[in-house]
Scaffold this active site. Structure first.
Site, PDB file in Angstrom:
ATOM      1  N   SER A 481      29.655  41.280  38.670  1.00  0.00           N
ATOM      2  CA  SER A 481      29.947  41.167  40.097  1.00  0.00           C
ATOM      3  C   SER A 481      31.271  40.450  40.362  1.00  0.00           C
ATOM      4  O   SER A 481      32.331  40.974  40.077  1.00  0.00           O
ATOM      5  CB  SER A 481      28.770  40.465  40.788  1.00  0.00           C
ATOM      6  OG  SER A 481      28.849  40.580  42.183  1.00  0.00           O
ATOM      7  N   ASP A 492      44.570  44.677  36.724  1.00  0.00           N
ATOM      8  CA  ASP A 492      45.369  45.675  37.451  1.00  0.00           C
ATOM      9  C   ASP A 492      46.751  45.127  37.814  1.00  0.00           C
ATOM     10  O   ASP A 492      47.748  45.860  37.793  1.00  0.00           O
ATOM     11  CB  ASP A 492      44.630  46.127  38.713  1.00  0.00           C
ATOM     12  CG  ASP A 492      43.442  47.024  38.402  1.00  0.00           C
ATOM     13  OD1 ASP A 492      43.382  47.563  37.277  1.00  0.00           O
ATOM     14  OD2 ASP A 492      42.564  47.173  39.275  1.00  0.00           O
ATOM     15  N   LYS A 507      28.214  45.580  37.439  1.00  0.00           N
ATOM     16  CA  LYS A 507      27.604  45.458  38.764  1.00  0.00           C
ATOM     17  C   LYS A 507      28.709  45.491  39.818  1.00  0.00           C
ATOM     18  O   LYS A 507      29.370  44.493  40.074  1.00  0.00           O
ATOM     19  CB  LYS A 507      26.801  44.166  38.886  1.00  0.00           C
ATOM     20  CG  LYS A 507      26.171  43.979  40.265  1.00  0.00           C
ATOM     21  CD  LYS A 507      25.460  42.633  40.363  1.00  0.00           C
ATOM     22  CE  LYS A 507      24.914  42.421  41.769  1.00  0.00           C
ATOM     23  NZ  LYS A 507      25.974  42.231  42.775  1.00  0.00           N
TER      24      LYS A 507
END
Length: 709
Positions: A481, A492, A507
Site C-alpha cells: 500500500s 519513477d 496492494k
C-alpha cells in the site's frame, strides 16, 4: 476543507441520498429508542453495510445470484476453513442458500446465518467430544498412518465417524510433535551433562499428552466463548470480503483497536495482558505508561477483579480477554482499581490513574551506520507503518516524524539515507504523499481513481526538499500500500534505488473508515453500531500502471527466505481487484549524479559473490520444499527420522542473521542527548543497534550508498 474530508463527506451524502432503505433504518431507530435488541441492531448493521457497499465501494457490482455465490464461498471458508467441524451433508444442506443470499440481504433476512450458526455451534460441541475421546484414549505410535494438514488438499468428512477419526489423527500429531521435541531436548541434555536428570519415554509421553491437553482445553474454551456478535461479524465480513479482501466491518471494539493501531496510542494503563486457563495475566509493562509510573503492577501478576473508581469490582475470572481489556482501558484521568494476585500468592488492590499510552515501537526512528571499511557513513530510518492520528491534529504523523529523523541525520553529515519499509503494510495516504515530498522539489506522487472512473493526482506542492542526497529504499514481500506508493514514485522519478524481494505485496487500493453512528440519524439505544473500512479508490503510479497485484519490482533484487514461496501477496487473496493502467502523469524524472546502471551492476556482483546471500537462496529453496510438504507420518519413529533430516538441514543455516556484518550502528547526537540518563531507553536502542549490525540487507544498502556517492 481538505480533499480527504471533502471526499468522505461526498461519499456520506451519496449514501444518505438513497432514500427508502435509510428511512426504514430511521424507523427502526424511533421504534427502539428505549430498547436495545440484538436482532434489531443486526438488521440495522446489515442494512447500512449493504447500502454503503452498493453506493460507495470502488467495485461497482450488482448484488445478484453470481455475487451471492461469492459471499457463500467466503462465509463457508470463514466458518470452517480447516474443515474440522462441518460434514459433507452439512455442506449439501447449506448449498441450498448459495444463490439466495442476495435476496436475504435485501429482505434483511437471516435464514442462512441462523441456520449456519446453529449448525457450526452444534458441530463444535460434537468436536469437543471427539477431542476428549482422542486425548484420553490409547495412542499407538507404531501404526503406519498419515495426516494431511493442508485444508485445501482435503474435502469435508463423509460422516461423523470420518470426522471423529480426523480429530484423533490431529490430536495424535500434536502429541507426536510434543514427544519428538522433548526427546530431542533429552538427547541434547545428555550431551551437555552426564548428571542431568533424564526422563523416561513413558514420562515424556505422559507429559506431552498433558501439555497438549492443556493447549486444546484452552482452545476449546475459547471456541465455546465465541459470542453472538462475533458470529454476526463473521457473516457481515463474508459479505464485505466478496467485494475485495481489504473491505471489513469493524464492530465497536475492533474500531477502537483500529484507531489504536493507526495512531500508535490509546488511553489506558499500559500493560500487555494474556489469557491462560481462565486467568488474565500481565506479560509486559510499557515503559513510561501509567502502571509503570505507579510501580506496583508487575509482570506475572494475575488480575482477578477490575473496579471503576468507587464502583464495586467486576470478577474477570474466565472472562474473554477482549472484554477484560475493555474494562481495564478507559479515559485519561479516570481511576481503575485492579485486584491482583502476586507470584507469592498475596492479594493486592492497585489503583491506577489511566493516561495516554504511547506505543513507541510504532514510530519512526533512526540510526547512523558506518560501512565495514569505515569509509561511508549512512543514515538509516526505520518506519514500521504509515501511522497518523486522525483524531488529534497534535498527534503523531509519520511524515512529520520522518522529516525530524532526516534533520537528525543531516546534522550527522551522512553520505546518504536508507529508508527501511520492509514489512510495512501501509497506512495513511495523505502522509505518504507528504513523506514523498520530502525527497523531491514538487510534482505528482500518486494517481487515484474512484468507482465513477474519476481520476485525481495527489501532488507534492511545497516546492522544496528536506533531503536531496543519495536515497535507498528497502522493501520486501510484505511492503504494501503506502510503502508501494513511495517506492513506486521514487523509482519513477529516478530519485532512489529500490532494493528488496523480487516483488512487493501488490496492494494498490485505498481504504477509508466510515462510522455507522454518523451514517444513521438519531442517538438511540442501538448505538454503537461499529464502522466499515472500505475500498473507495485504486491508486496508480505516476507512470500510469497500478501496483495492484504486480506490486513494485526493485531495481536490485535481494534473495530472502520467501523467494520461492508462491502464496504471498495480493495475488493470492480472494476477490482482489485486477491490474490495469491509466494515462501517465506529467512529471520530470531526476538526473542523479551517480551512474545508476553501474551502482546496480556492482551490487548484483556483490550479491552473487556473497556466501551469505547464496546460503539465503539455498535456505529459501529448503523452506519452499517444507512449505509444500503438508503430509505427516503418525508413526513416531518415522516422524522423528523425518524431523531429524529437517533439523540437520536447518542447522546448516543456523548462523544466518546472527553474525555481525562489519557495519557499526550508533546514536545520532540528538537521540543520544534525549536518552541520556534513561537506562531503559538506552538499553532498547543498544539492542536495536546490535540487530542492525547483523542485518545483511542493511549492510548491502550501506554499500550501495557508498557506490552512489
Amino acid at each position: 476543507m481538505g480533499y480527504k474530508q471533502y471526499k468522505r463527506e461526498k461519499i456520506m451524502k451519496t449514501i444518505l441520498k438513497i432514500g427508502v432503505p435509510l428511512l426504514i433504518v430511521a424507523g427502526v431507530t424511533v421504534a427502539f429508542k428505549t430498547k436495545k435488541n440484538a436482532d434489531d441492531r443486526d438488521r440495522v448493521v446489515l442494512q447500512v453495510t449493504a447500502q454503503v457497499l452498493q453506493t460507495a465501494h470502488y467495485n461497482n457490482v450488482t448484488l445478484d445470484d453470481n455475487f451471492s455465490s461469492k459471499i457463500f464461498d467466503e462465509y463457508i471458508e470463514k466458518l470452517d476453513y480447516a474443515k474440522r467441524y462441518l460434514l459433507k451433508s452439512d455442506m449439501q444442506e447449506l448449498e441450498k442458500y448459495r444463490y439466495k443470499i442476495d435476496d436475504q440481504i435485501k429482505l434483511l433476512n437471516f435464514e442462512l446465518y441462523d441456520k449456519a450458526t446453529k449448525l457450526i455451534k452444534q458441530r463444535q460441541a460434537e468436536a469437543e467430544t471427539y477431542y476428549q475421546q482422542a486425548i484420553n484414549g490409547n495412542f499407538d505410535f507404531s501404526v503406519d498412518e498419515n495426516f494431511q494438514t493442508d485444508p485445501e488438499k482435503i474435502d469435508y468428512a463423509e460422516n461423523q465417524e470420518v470426522l471423529k477419526d480426523n480429530w484423533r489423527k490431529m490430536v495424535k500429531l500434536a502429541v507426536i510433535e510434543k514427544i519428538s521435541d522433548m526427546m530431542t531436548q533429552r538427547e541434547d541434555a545428555k550431551k551437555q551433562s552426564d548428571t542431568a536428570t533424564i526422563k523416561t519415554d513413558q514420562e515424556i509421553t505422559n507429559e506431552a499428552i498433558k501439555k497438549v491437553k492443556e493447549n486444546y482445553d484452552e482452545w476449546m474454551k475459547r471456541v465455546s466463548q465465541i459470542k453472538e456478535k462475533e458470529w454476526f461479524s463473521l457473516y457481515i465480513n463474508a459479505i464485505t470480503a466478496a467485494y475485495d479482501p481489504h473491505t471489513e466491518y469493524l464492530p465497536p471494539a475492533e474500531k477502537k483497536n483500529f484507531d489504536v493501531q493507526m495512531s500508535g496510542k490509546f488511553e489506558g494503563i499500559g500493560a500487555t495482558l494474556q489469557s491462560r486457563n481462565g486467568q488474565t495475566k500481565v506479560v509486559d509493562i510499557i515503559p513510561g505508561s501509567a502502571c509503570w509510573r505507579q510501580g506496583e503492577l508487575e509482570v506475572n501478576d494475575i488480575i482477578m477483579k477490575v473496579g471503576q473508581g468507587e464502583d464495586a469490582p467486576v470478577d474477570i475470572a474466565n472472562m474473554n480477554l477482549d472484554d477484560a481489556v475493555q474494562l481495564i482501558r478507559g479515559k485519561k484521568g479516570t481511576t481503575v482499581k485492579l485486584t491482583v494476585k502476586k507470584l507469592d500468592g498475596t492479594i493486592k488492590i492497585i489503583p491506577i490513574v489511566r493516561d495516554v499510552v504511547i506505543i513507541e515501537e510504532t514510530y519512526a526512528k533512526s540510526s547512523v551506520i558506518t560501512s565495514s571499511d569505515g569509509k561511508t557513513k549512512a543514515g538509516y530510518i526505520y518506519l514500521p507503518k504509515f501511522y497518523a492520528d486522525f483524531n488529534d491534529r497534535n498527534g503523531r504523523f509519520c511524515s512529520a516524524d520522518v522529516k525530524a529523523e532526516i534533520a537528525k541525520l543531516k546534522a550527522e553529515n551522512v553520505a546518504g539515507i536508507i529508508l527501511d519499509l520492509r514489512n510495512n503494510g501501509g497506512g495513511s495516504l495523505s502522509d505518504v504523499v507528504k513523506m514523498s515530498g520530502l525527497f523531491i522539489p514538487q510534482g505528482p506522487i500518486v494517481q487515484v481513481r474512484d468507482r465513477f472512473q474519476k481520476e485525481r493526482t495527489h501532488e507534492d506542492t511545497d516546492n522544496g526538499t528536506e533531503y536531496n542526497g543519495p536515497l535507498v529504499i528497502m522493501v520486501n514481500h510484505f511492503s504494501a500500500s503506502a510503502s508501494e506508493i513511495i517506492a513506486a514514485a521514487m523509482q519513477d522519478y529516478n530519485r532512489a534505488i529500490i532494493i528488496g524481494s523480487n516483488q512487493t505485496y501488490g496492494k494498490g487500493t485505498v481504504q477509508s473508515v466510515y462510522d455507522y453512528d454518523q451514517l444513521v440519524n438519531g442517538n438511540y439505544a442501538l448505538k454503537p453500531l461499529g464502522a466499515i473500512k472500505m475500498t473507495i479508490q485504486k491508486f496508480y503510479r505516476i507512470s500510469g500502471g497500478s501496483t495492484q497485484l504486480k506490486g513494485v519490482t526493485p531495481d536490485i533484487i535481494l534473495p530472502d527466505n520467501y523467494s520461492f514461496i508462491d502464496k504471498i501477496g495480493e495475488k493470492e487473496t480472494h476477490n482482489a481487484l485486477q491490474w490495469d493502467m491509466i494515462e501517465q502523469a506529467k512529471f520530470t524524472p531526476y538526473k542523479p549524479q551517480y551512474n545508476k546502471n553501474k551502482v546496480i551492476a556492482a551490487s548484483k556482483k556483490r550479491i552473487e559473490n556473497n556466501t551469505h546471500f547464496n546460503e539465503i537462496t539455498q535456505n529459501a529453496q529448503r523452506l519452499k520444499k517444507l512449505n509444500d510438504d503438508t503430509y505427516y507420518s503418525l508413526n513416531l519413529q518415522k516422524y522423528r527420522e523425518h524431523q531429524k533430516l529437517v533439523s540437520d538441514e536447518a542447522k546448516k543455516y543456523d548462523k544466518l542473521g546472527k553474525e555481525k556484518t562489519g557495519t557499526t550502528a550508533y546514536f545520532t547526537d540528538k537521540d543520544k542527548k534525549a536518552v541520556e540518563g534513561d537506562t531503559l531507553k538506552t538499553k532498547k536502542f543498544t539492542r536495536w543497534f546490535a540487530d542492525l549490525e547483523k542485518d545483511i540487507y542493511i549492510n548491502e544498502a550501506v554499500n550501495i550508498i557508498s557506490d552512489m556517492q
